[in-house]
Design an enzyme around this catalytic site. Structure first.
Site, mmCIF file in Angstrom:
data_model
loop_
_atom_site.group_PDB
_atom_site.id
_atom_site.type_symbol
_atom_site.label_atom_id
_atom_site.label_comp_id
_atom_site.label_asym_id
_atom_site.label_seq_id
_atom_site.Cartn_x
_atom_site.Cartn_y
_atom_site.Cartn_z
ATOM 1 N N ASP A 251 -3.610 4.019 4.555
ATOM 2 C CA ASP A 251 -2.553 3.153 5.050
ATOM 3 C C ASP A 251 -3.154 2.001 5.855
ATOM 4 O OD1 ASP A 251 0.510 3.117 5.499
ATOM 5 O OD2 ASP A 251 -0.325 2.800 7.511
ATOM 6 N N ASN A 252 -2.744 0.779 5.511
ATOM 7 C CA ASN A 252 -3.162 -0.408 6.281
ATOM 8 C C ASN A 252 -4.647 -0.416 6.656
ATOM 9 O OD1 ASN A 252 -0.774 -1.788 6.356
ATOM 10 N ND2 ASN A 252 -0.100 -0.894 8.293
ATOM 11 N N ASP B 50 6.029 3.317 19.404
ATOM 12 C CA ASP B 50 5.751 4.675 18.916
ATOM 13 C C ASP B 50 4.356 4.801 18.311
ATOM 14 O OD1 ASP B 50 6.566 2.932 16.883
ATOM 15 O OD2 ASP B 50 7.267 4.572 15.602
ATOM 16 N N LYS C 25 11.509 6.576 15.847
ATOM 17 C CA LYS C 25 12.483 5.655 15.267
ATOM 18 C C LYS C 25 13.602 6.429 14.583
ATOM 19 C CE LYS C 25 9.976 1.821 15.776
ATOM 20 N NZ LYS C 25 10.084 1.052 17.005
ATOM 21 N N GLU D 56 -4.381 0.547 0.743
ATOM 22 C CA GLU D 56 -3.038 -0.030 0.827
ATOM 23 C C GLU D 56 -3.083 -1.254 1.732
ATOM 24 O OE1 GLU D 56 1.205 -0.210 2.729
ATOM 25 O OE2 GLU D 56 -0.679 0.159 3.733
ATOM 26 N N TYR E 294 12.793 6.980 7.194
ATOM 27 C CA TYR E 294 13.408 7.461 8.431
ATOM 28 C C TYR E 294 14.458 8.540 8.206
ATOM 29 C CZ TYR E 294 11.323 2.990 9.528
ATOM 30 O OH TYR E 294 10.446 1.944 9.624
#
Lengths: 664, 664
Positions: free
Chosen positions: A382-383, A346, A251, A411, A525
């Site tokens: 993460d998640n 991605d 990205k 998270e 990013y």
């Protein structure tokens, strides 16, 4: 139904608390805590009963015991300490105590003037039985006492020793527990390091840590930030993933579908030809640099937290080596992540139901163990809510068996029961909905739910006013005062909280577009360069708040939180205190970032260890100001710019004329 | 922690309700009821999930299934019927439904205008898999549908059938449950005869049933009372113990320590040389007389309830045959009952911890089975709280395995948790604290506790305004209106209630002494002769109330009880209704037996199936009076003598001008 041996155990044990999902999950504590256990314990009839909490560290073969005391209505309470990391077990045992019955009855008989000689004999038998279970001096004393009772039984008149308190106490140490009822379950306590309860997190992208503009920051550069982070008083330094970043479908800036040359990509797009989850992104440095950072941080009293995101880019070595760990589309290609109609080409999510599950799970667990080997003791996951619960339970339990001091932060911003489940299966701390709770009603309701339900036993909130993904509307709209307000709320409502910096202390608040919670020019990013010495910076304010947290034990735990009434919906007031109101801290926050707000606060003095009739001094630890207050109601006036927040301690004793030594 | 096969089961199942003490105890229902099961069922990620309640009668080998529907916030509900006496089991199963996920995603993809041809192919595979699990016509339809999807995948453009509701429904019947999560526990429902839920009890001493004064009444005499009892509308006739009465230490009139010659003794002093718990007191008649009474009662729609008091006089055959079933004092004599300093030398309690426990317990259970053999289907158990809980659980479970229609009423007036435990271990109905709950606040609080906590699942209240042991102060003081008030409360607050008659309908209210709850000249120690046709008698009132109970389904269950506000603390108002307010009955009671009370009642119309704007007719089923009411607030004025109670039904439709056929 068969007639079992337990049929002779007349005591019933019910309603044991804490107990999560019938004992399926552990409660959580940190070293130095105590566990308070309550239970309904009772028998048929009028016999006296006793009960104890049995507890042991899992490494100990034998139970220890703590007495339980009666609270009335057949409820009992016992307390035991947890001092060693790892897992404890606890359960409850109760039994009919014939000596207790005998003694209670005897008292009534004597009061009614009855002849108790035959009862003295019955008592002698019970005391002799106890002596048979005792040893040494106790045994001798009991035998002596039994002899006295026998003498009484033979005598003309009763005398006092039969009811001797001290001897009753000795007997109570040697109860007849042959028919004791043991509660059917052994419940578990996970005992974590103290930081699980009390921590202040600072999230920073190391690639933005370079001293020179336009350069990719390194882990070494990040070390240079440690004094700054320590000055602000944070004790956890949390880095987004530090692994090689994928190139396929990378990205671009502002989440552009296509990256421009030189765009660094998102750190959460993990895996490239340079390696996967056990490698360091070459531009950040080496594994050795990382270990150096971990040690350097520790010398500042800062623990490193590493972000583990269990997902892969198409370039990740796992994709080549283990295509069976990913779901396929019908055309045979690996399925990328989707949240229809959105596509994330991605990212390949991992298939936790994979037929080759054992190997997959072991590998994923080994990622954590790898970093534990590099000195990491805190993982921010993460998640986690998009990965199977059984995986987390298995992995976290296994890792903590080896490293009981390791902590995991979940998270998960998702539905309430999913968040709770993640805490149950083992996460040490959890992100919360605090991020979107702004009004007095929202805050009160949410934090009362976290504190006054069973959640308090296993879900430790970690409050984040912002994250790289979330720039909440309140911060977008409210300017610098909003950042002051939300930081103070996070740091005092939560014993654990964190900020994504330096975006936070520099009050960055421009969204990508109206209605979006994404940052414009999101650091996810691109690389940032910032002026940490900006006059806008909240670093002094943050440093002061964190210092107050360190100096006030009540702010280091979520246990004693209580909300007090205010007559202005834009003023919220709450206190944190230890047992009996000790070390109470009262926080008053003006929730309005735009206007000065005034109103009356009604303090529940009994929660603060204060008395109604005595004046007391309120000392604002933030501003240093001192106010003389008396009684429940006090007036406050708070400006969003200068005094958005009071953090008050009370001096109970105000000097009076009686303090003169010539008074009287 | 090992990596188990269940690790692939991603669905979590929590918070299953009803569930008593983690499934340790059964909930209770009666034949014809439904069981509503709720659970939190969810998985990680965004996949669609489905879940079902599995249930079966214990006599059935296979589970039946009931769909669960989502209630929001990951909560699901399913319902199943219980139509057969005995025990049912239920549990919950949930699974990730890939077809559901596919279909939901497809809808979003189509809405976003995406090319879904590859998705059609994925769908075809899922439908083919479902076809593989289906049979017959369903299988054929699914294969056809899969072919359509394959055609779509090959086609230029998508078309509609992919989302066909009906075909989705067919697929949902053949889910892939290989990775389903089964809730870890199989929970139990005890299904009783309908009388467990709805019953009106009348207690009478058969020895007081003689036609001639001064004679000892017999079971045959008791038969002569059946028309009277049936006229009043009772459907359970409960007799105190009918066994031979001991002579040693027999109590005299008014509980005198020594009986005079001719004193009949207490029926609860069980056992004499004529026999014990399996014998009939000779003066009452024979076993054959008893069986005859049981049958005669049944012909009136009345079921006999027998009192079983597990205790013995010194004359009981057990004492001679099994001295080891009783506790000894140190001097070797058997311990009589005591509640120090009170002594009950005429009663030997049974030792439930006896070393010879197996034989003892079997014998005690056989008492119930003996009387079951004589046709008894209801037992009122005396003081069950002074006998071991494990005994009751074992005995009741065993008896109900043989006779699932047998009911047990627990006569325990003791601490709340002990009463609840007795209900949990198997008693079908329970005495309550209603006997001492008189004020609006007391009644509201107590009945809300019974209805709005887990108690409702297993404790069925049976309300007694008096018993031979208890003449409450309210009845002592309040005269005839007090008897009207308490009867109406018992009969409408409780689907099951009972009175000790004819003391009740004749308003006998003289205590043995001031401050005592004992009756003067208690029938427990002497034979009574009464005039059932006294003008004082409440028999007409009772008959009317019981008729109203029989005609109004809402009064036959405790489920729909709700209290409505009144502005006068001496007026209580509550409703009972079926689901959605159907068949609602509203009861208003003047709790003051001395004065007329007036006040406003505020009805929650939505619970009564009424609308705010429409007038309705309130019909008092007791007096026959009709009132025209509108809106929430209505005024009532109630005199203790003439209208202490309203039992109202509402006619929703009041005639208006629109009812004329020439209207318009």
């Amino acid at each position: 139904m068969t007639l079992t041996e337990e049929g002779r155990n007349r005591v019933a044990i019910e309603g044991v608390r804490p107990e999560i999902d019938c004992g399926r999950f552990a409660i959580k504590r940190v070293t130095g805590d105590v566990v308070e256990v309550e239970a309904d314990v009772f028998a048929d009839g009028h016999d006296g009963i006793r009960c104890r909490v049995l507890y042991r560290h899992e490494s100990e073969p034998e139970w220890r015991e703590a007495l339980m005391e009666a609270l009335g209505n057949d409820r009992w309470r016992g307390v035991f300490p947890v001092s060693v990391l790892g897992r404890y077990r606890y359960t409850v045992e109760g039994w009919v105590d014939r000596f207790l019955t005998w003694r209670g009855d005897l008292r009534k008989r004597i009061a009614a003037g009855q002849d108790v000689r035959v009862e003295a004999l019955a008592g002698a038998e019970l005391v002799e039985e106890a002596a048979g279970r005792a040893e040494g001096a106790d045994r001798d004393r009991l035998m002596e006492w039994a002899a006295i009772l026998r003498a009484e039984a033979a005598a003309e008149e009763r005398n006092a020793p039969a009811l001797d308190e001290e001897l009753a106490e000795v007997v109570s140490r040697y109860p007849d527990r042959r028919l004791a009822t043991r509660y059917g379950k052994e419940l578990a306590v996970v005992v974590d390091a103290e930081r699980a309860r009390f921590s202040a997190w600072y999230e920073v992208f190391p690639r933005s840590c370079a001293r020179e503009a336009g350069k990719h920051g390194t882990l070494r550069d990040c070390e240079g930030w440690l004094p700054y982070i320590a000055y602000m008083g944070f004790d956890v330094l949390y880095l987004p993933p530090i692994h090689p970043i994928g190139r396929t479908f990378r990205k671009g800036r502002n989440n552009a579908v296509t990256a421009e040359p030189g765009d660094p990509g998102s750190p959460w797009a993990i895996g490239a030809e340079e390696g996967g989850h056990k490698s360091v992104h070459p531009e950040l440095g080496t594994l050795e640099d990382f270990r150096h950072l971990v040690e350097a941080a520790r010398s500042y009293g800062i623990e490193m937290a590493l972000d583990i995101a269990l997902q892969c880019t198409p370039d990740h070595p796992y994709v080549r080596e283990h295509p069976e760990w990913f779901r396929k589309r019908v055309d045979g290609t690996i399925r990328y992540a989707e949240n229809p109609p959105k596509k994330y080409q991605d990212i390949y999510p991992i298939d936790f139901e994979s037929e080759n599950r054992e190997e997959l799970w072991e590998e994923l667990k080994s990622i954590f163990l790898f970093w534990t080997g590099q000195g990491v003791r805190i993982f921010r996951v993460d998640n986690p809510h998009t990965k199977a619960f059984p995986f987390w339970e298995w992995a976290i339990t296994g890792i903590k068996e080896q490293y009981p001091d390791v902590l995991f932060l979940s998270e998960a911003f998702t539905r309430p029961k999913v968040m709770a489940r993640l805490a149950k299966v083992g996460f040490s701390q959890s992100y919360t909905y605090f991020t979107w709770r702004n009004t007095k009603e929202e805050l009160t309701q949410y934090f009362e739910q976290l504190r006054e339900t069973e959640l308090r036993e296993y879900l430790r909130p970690n409050l984040w006013p912002n994250t790289p993904d979330i720039l909440p509307e309140f911060l977008q709209a409210g300017g610098r005062p909003a950042f002051l307000i939300r930081l103070a709320l996070a740091a005092t409502l939560g014993a654990s909280y964190g900020i994504y910096g330096p975006a936070y202390e520099l009050c960055e608040n421009t969204p990508r577009e109206a209605g979006s919670e994404e940052y414009l020019h999101s650091e996810k990013y691109e690389i940032k360069q910032r002026d940490l010495n900006s006059e806008w910076s909240l670093k002094e304010f943050i440093a002061r708040v964190n210092r107050i947290r360190k100096e006030n034990a009540a702010l280091q735990s979520d246990e004693g939180l209580h909300f007090h009434a205010t007559d202005n919906p834009l003023l919220v007031c709450y206190s944190k205190a230890r047992r009996g109101g000790a070390d109470a801290v009262v926080v008053v926050v003006n929730l309005d970032p735009f206007h000065t707000q005034r109103g009356w606060v009604t303090l529940e003095l009994e929660r603060l260890g204060l008395e109604e009739g005595v004046p007391f001094q309120a000392h604002d630890l933030l501003s240093g100001a001192r106010y003389l207050w008396q009684g429940r109601r006090s007036f406050v006036e708070m400006s969003p710019e200068s005094t958005p927040v009071h953090i008050l301690r009370f001096r109970k004793r105000v000097r009076t004329e009686k303090d003169f030594d010539y008074y009287l």
